[in-house]
Design a protein around this motif. Structure first.
Motif, PDB file in Angstrom:
ATOM      1  N   HIS A  15       0.838  -1.220   0.000  1.00  0.00           N
ATOM      2  CA  HIS A  15       0.000   0.000   0.000  1.00  0.00           C
ATOM      3  C   HIS A  15       0.863   1.256   0.000  1.00  0.00           C
ATOM      4  O   HIS A  15       0.558   2.221  -0.683  1.00  0.00           O
ATOM      5  N   HIS A  54      -0.783  -6.762  -6.610  1.00  0.00           N
ATOM      6  CA  HIS A  54      -1.358  -6.613  -5.271  1.00  0.00           C
ATOM      7  C   HIS A  54      -2.771  -7.210  -5.195  1.00  0.00           C
ATOM      8  O   HIS A  54      -3.107  -7.927  -4.245  1.00  0.00           O
ATOM      9  N   GLU A  58      -4.306 -10.399  -2.944  1.00  0.00           N
ATOM     10  CA  GLU A  58      -5.476 -10.305  -2.076  1.00  0.00           C
ATOM     11  C   GLU A  58      -6.577 -11.269  -2.511  1.00  0.00           C
ATOM     12  O   GLU A  58      -7.142 -11.990  -1.686  1.00  0.00           O
ATOM     13  N   GLU A 128      -9.450  -1.160   3.684  1.00  0.00           N
ATOM     14  CA  GLU A 128      -8.791  -2.437   4.006  1.00  0.00           C
ATOM     15  C   GLU A 128      -8.046  -2.351   5.329  1.00  0.00           C
ATOM     16  O   GLU A 128      -8.140  -3.253   6.165  1.00  0.00           O
TER      17      GLU A 128
HETATM   18 FE   LIG Z   1      -4.778  -3.791  -0.596  1.00  0.00          FE
END
Ligand SMILES: [Fe+2]
Ligand SMILES: [Fe+2]
Length: 159
Positions: A15, A54, A58, A128
């Motif tokens: 992030h 990414h 996830e 998140e």
């Molecule tokens: Fe994320």
């Protein structure tokens, strides 16, 4: 060393890297001129590459583990991924063939959709970290966190 890192720390690190690019994108959009288009194209390409890996980590590894514990939250995060992808496609299409001498209407479009793209990703990251990572911190044992992180390292290395 790295495989002892909890999954949440791994994703948080992603992030922060994504946010560095988001800051560059926003600064360019806020002072948008046609001379800045190559910089914006490069930054959006970087964001596309970072988000692709990414999101894969996830969606394939982290979300499935948490989904049984928070189905509604995960459905809403899935939806946010789709919204980000949709905006990303739109911005990338605009940037694929910019006019030779962009008029203010074209620049305004790029600014509007580019800022929306930025905002959606930033909002998603906050969601998140505030909700999903907090839940994971409460519900996953350290062994889970570590094995998820190991699996995610593999996704990174595989692309
Ligand atoms: Fe994320
Ligand atoms: Fe996400």
């Amino acid at each position: 060393m790295l495989d002892r890192e909890p999954a949440c720390d791994h994703l948080r690190r992603d992030h922060r890297v994504i946010e560095e690019r988001l800051d560059i994108l926003l600064a360019a959009l806020m002072n948008l001129t046609s001379e800045r288009i190559p910089e914006i194209q490069a930054t959006v390409r970087d964001l596309q590459d970072l988000a692709a890996i990414h999101f894969l980590k996830e969606e394939q590894i982290f979300y499935p583990k948490l989904r049984p514990m928070a189905a509604d939250l995960l459905a809403s995060l899935d939806h946010q991924h789709e919204e980000v992808r949709e905006l990303e496609r739109h911005v990338a299409e605009l940037l694929a063939e910019p006019p030779e001498d962009p008029d203010s209407r074209w620049l305004n479009d790029l600014r509007t959709f580019g800022i929306e793209f930025h905002d959606r990703i930033q909002h998603h990251i906050v969601d998140e970290e505030d909700h999903l990572f907090r839940l994971a911190g409460e519900r996953l044992v350290p062994e889970d966190q570590q094995s998820l992180a190991r699996a995610m390292e593999h996704v990174h290395g595989g692309l």
